[in-house]
Design an enzyme around this catalytic site. Structure first.
Site, mmCIF file in Angstrom:
data_model
loop_
_atom_site.group_PDB
_atom_site.id
_atom_site.type_symbol
_atom_site.label_atom_id
_atom_site.label_comp_id
_atom_site.label_asym_id
_atom_site.label_seq_id
_atom_site.Cartn_x
_atom_site.Cartn_y
_atom_site.Cartn_z
ATOM 1 N N GLY A 11 0.838 -1.203 0.000
ATOM 2 C CA GLY A 11 0.000 0.000 0.000
ATOM 3 C C GLY A 11 0.868 1.247 0.000
ATOM 4 N NE ARG A 72 -1.930 -4.315 -1.641
ATOM 5 C CZ ARG A 72 -1.670 -3.738 -0.483
ATOM 6 N NH1 ARG A 72 -0.622 -4.119 0.230
ATOM 7 N NH2 ARG A 72 -2.454 -2.808 -0.004
ATOM 8 N N GLY A 102 5.701 -2.314 3.560
ATOM 9 C CA GLY A 102 5.237 -2.852 4.838
ATOM 10 C C GLY A 102 5.759 -4.255 5.087
ATOM 11 C CG ASP A 103 3.423 -6.944 7.474
ATOM 12 O OD1 ASP A 103 2.886 -6.331 6.529
ATOM 13 O OD2 ASP A 103 2.779 -7.645 8.276
ATOM 14 C CB THR A 126 2.885 0.539 6.054
ATOM 15 O OG1 THR A 126 1.532 0.283 6.455
ATOM 16 C CG2 THR A 126 3.785 0.231 7.232
ATOM 17 C CB ILE A 127 -1.065 4.557 6.646
ATOM 18 C CG1 ILE A 127 -2.034 3.434 6.252
ATOM 19 C CG2 ILE A 127 -0.746 5.471 5.475
ATOM 20 C CD1 ILE A 127 -3.454 3.915 5.964
ATOM 21 C CG ASP A 128 -1.443 -0.598 7.925
ATOM 22 O OD1 ASP A 128 -2.297 0.273 7.701
ATOM 23 O OD2 ASP A 128 -1.294 -1.597 7.192
ATOM 24 C CG ASP A 130 1.601 -3.167 10.253
ATOM 25 O OD1 ASP A 130 2.387 -2.400 9.659
ATOM 26 O OD2 ASP A 130 0.902 -3.996 9.661
ATOM 27 N N GLY A 171 -5.657 0.186 8.923
ATOM 28 C CA GLY A 171 -4.693 -0.376 9.864
ATOM 29 C C GLY A 171 -4.461 -1.855 9.651
ATOM 30 N NE ARG A 172 -2.844 -5.456 4.717
ATOM 31 C CZ ARG A 172 -1.959 -5.805 3.810
ATOM 32 N NH1 ARG A 172 -0.840 -6.367 4.164
ATOM 33 N NH2 ARG A 172 -2.178 -5.576 2.537
ATOM 34 C CB ALA A 187 -12.599 8.028 20.318
ATOM 35 C CE LYS A 214 -18.260 11.090 27.587
ATOM 36 N NZ LYS A 214 -17.486 12.055 26.878
HETATM 37 P P1 ADP Z 1 2.752 -4.432 2.585
HETATM 38 O O1 ADP Z 1 4.164 -4.484 2.160
HETATM 39 O O2 ADP Z 1 2.206 -3.043 2.622
HETATM 40 O O3 ADP Z 1 2.506 -5.227 3.858
HETATM 41 P P2 ADP Z 1 1.634 -6.646 1.034
HETATM 42 O O4 ADP Z 1 1.427 -7.546 2.190
HETATM 43 O O5 ADP Z 1 0.563 -6.620 -0.002
HETATM 44 O O6 ADP Z 1 1.864 -5.117 1.444
HETATM 45 O O7 ADP Z 1 3.003 -7.062 0.341
HETATM 46 C C1 ADP Z 1 3.460 -6.394 -0.818
HETATM 47 C C2 ADP Z 1 4.043 -7.385 -1.783
HETATM 48 O O8 ADP Z 1 5.164 -8.035 -1.165
HETATM 49 C C3 ADP Z 1 3.108 -8.524 -2.168
HETATM 50 O O9 ADP Z 1 2.221 -8.169 -3.212
HETATM 51 C C4 ADP Z 1 4.108 -9.581 -2.621
HETATM 52 O O10 ADP Z 1 4.550 -9.302 -3.922
HETATM 53 C C5 ADP Z 1 5.258 -9.366 -1.644
HETATM 54 N N1 ADP Z 1 5.127 -10.319 -0.526
HETATM 55 C C6 ADP Z 1 4.266 -10.245 0.509
HETATM 56 N N2 ADP Z 1 4.389 -11.320 1.320
HETATM 57 C C7 ADP Z 1 5.347 -12.110 0.752
HETATM 58 C C8 ADP Z 1 5.908 -13.370 1.085
HETATM 59 N N3 ADP Z 1 5.514 -14.067 2.174
HETATM 60 N N4 ADP Z 1 6.864 -13.868 0.271
HETATM 61 C C9 ADP Z 1 7.277 -13.195 -0.823
HETATM 62 N N5 ADP Z 1 6.765 -11.999 -1.204
HETATM 63 C C10 ADP Z 1 5.815 -11.459 -0.427
HETATM 64 O O1 F6P Z 2 -1.350 -1.483 4.496
HETATM 65 C C1 F6P Z 2 -1.948 -0.256 4.194
HETATM 66 C C2 F6P Z 2 -3.421 -0.442 3.940
HETATM 67 O O2 F6P Z 2 -3.981 0.808 3.606
HETATM 68 C C3 F6P Z 2 -4.199 -1.087 5.087
HETATM 69 O O3 F6P Z 2 -4.475 -0.159 6.116
HETATM 70 C C4 F6P Z 2 -5.402 -1.601 4.356
HETATM 71 O O4 F6P Z 2 -6.010 -2.671 5.035
HETATM 72 C C5 F6P Z 2 -4.813 -2.064 3.057
HETATM 73 O O5 F6P Z 2 -3.630 -1.320 2.847
HETATM 74 C C6 F6P Z 2 -5.711 -1.899 1.859
HETATM 75 O O6 F6P Z 2 -5.077 -2.452 0.761
HETATM 76 P P1 F6P Z 2 -5.520 -2.294 -0.759
HETATM 77 O O7 F6P Z 2 -4.921 -1.013 -1.252
HETATM 78 O O8 F6P Z 2 -4.929 -3.472 -1.444
HETATM 79 O O9 F6P Z 2 -7.009 -2.265 -0.776
#
Ligand code: ADP
Ligand code: F6P
Length: 322
Positions: A11, A72, A102-103, A126-128, A130, A171-172, A187, A214
């Site tokens: 993302g 992705r 992100g992760d 990442t905005i999350d 995490d 926030g996933r 909140a 409230k």
């Molecule tokens: P983020 O990096 O924001 O967490 P994703 O989880 O969608 O977003 O991961 C981004 C890209 O990283 C995925 O589309 C994929 O190409 C690669 N990726 C994610 N998880 C794995 C994994 N377990 N092994 C290899 N590549 C991965």
């Molecule tokens: O990881 C960033 C994020 O915006 C999460 O907060 C959300 O769940 C996800 O990406 C949405 O992903 P996509 O852009 O694939 O709909």
């Protein structure tokens, strides 16, 4: 080391551009050639490389999104896809790669390093918020600010109409974003994946607040909560209380727009630090900031260790909602 590359993956987040700018300029400053890979791992497999100069990254520090585009990529989940990516990097004579993401992106990066000996450093985009091994991720501060502005506006209607609003934030699987928005937005409750969600308990607390005078309330709901749906939660609360309930899902508005000063500074520091790591011969690591200082942890830790929520902040939210 003669040539490095940078990609943004997963993302998009505000500040990714500032990170790319930092990687490019820090790399050029060290005498490396720098390539940008377009569309993350998908672009790597499609061999979409662009030579980067200082001018390629002019005027982007204030822009959300990512000029390198993000994606992705399904093929990268397969070992064969990672192997092809490594072969392409070697063929293009890329001696080191910075992955901003992100992760999930870190998991892909880790495989490139561990299975194929590619020198890889991650920077948390990442905005999350995490990612372990960093207090903040690039984009989190901006997303909190955007969601907070929405919460402040929604609060006006909640108060004027004596309503209960549920505001769903992204926030996933984690509640870091929701907690920060809830705390800053005053909140009455935050519904988080890290804590159990009990509708009866929520309704009891809302009734007690009503008895204390409230007339309106606002709940910040993290999209990854176990309850599964902010809309359904709203229906169940409406059925059990006297509140007229409205639900607002903030969605992608949280991911766009100009990064805050904090995100720009964080991205600039971490982008440059990632290049420093590569130059020093370190790989399979991620850069982050802890207590304002740049630190490095293994990609394994950054991607796989769940970053705990600040329990003191969760409790503080409760104390404030009296
Ligand atoms: P983020 O990096 O924001 O967490 P994703 O989880 O969608 O977003 O991961 C981004 C890209 O990283 C995925 O589309 C994929 O190409 C690669 N990726 C994610 N998880 C794995 C994994 N377990 N092994 C290899 N590549 C991965
Ligand atoms: O990881 C960033 C994020 O915006 C999460 O907060 C959300 O769940 C996800 O990406 C949405 O992903 P996509 O852009 O694939 O709909």
């Amino acid at each position: 080391m003669q040539q490095i590359a940078v990609l943004t993956s997963g993302g998009d987040s505000p500040g990714m551009n500032a990170a790319v700018r930092a990687v490019v300029r820090a790399g050029l400053n060290m005498g490396f050639a720098v390539k940008g890979i377009i569309r993350g791992y998908q672009g790597l497999l499609d061999e979409c490389f662009e030579a980067m100069t200082s001018r390629s990254v002019s005027g982007i520090i204030n822009q959300g999104g990512t000029i390198l585009k993000s994606a992705r990529c399904k093929d990268f989940y397969e070992d064969a896809g990672v192997a092809r990516g490594a072969e392409i990097l070697k063929r293009h004579k890329i001696d080191g790669l910075v992955v901003v993401g992100g992760d999930g992106s870190y998991r892909g990066a880790r495989k490139l390093a561990e299975q194929h000996g590619i020198a890889v450093v991650g920077a948390p985009g990442t905005i999350d918020n995490d990612i372990s091994g960093t207090d903040y991720t690039i984009g989190f501060d901006t997303a909190v600010g955007v969601a907070l502005e929405a919460v402040d506006r929604i609060r006006d209607t909640a108060t004027s109409h004596d309503r209960l609003f549920i505001v769903e934030v992204m926030g996933r699987h984690s509640g870091h974003l929701a907690l920060a928005v809830g705390l800053a937005g005053g909140a009455e409750m935050v519904v988080l994946p890290e804590t159990p969600t009990d509708v009866e308990g929520i309704c009891r607390a809302l009734k007690q607040m009503r008895e204390r005078g409230k007339t309106s309330s606002l709940i910040v709901y993290a999209e990854g909560d176990e309850f599964g749906s902010s809309i359904e939660l709203g229906k169940q609360i409406e059925a059990r209380t006297h509140y007229s309930v409205r639900v607002s899902v903030l969605g992608y508005i949280q991911r766009g727009g100009p990064p805050t000063a904090n995100d720009r500074i964080l991205a600039t520091r971490l982008g440059a630090a990632a290049v420093d790591e590569l130059a020093a011969g370190r790989t399979n690591v991620a850069v982050g900031v802890v207590n304002q200082k740049v630190v490095t942890v293994s990609l394994e830790q950054a991607a796989e260790q769940r970053k705990p929520l600040r329990r003191d902040l969760v409790e503080l939210c409760g104390v404030m909602a009296t």
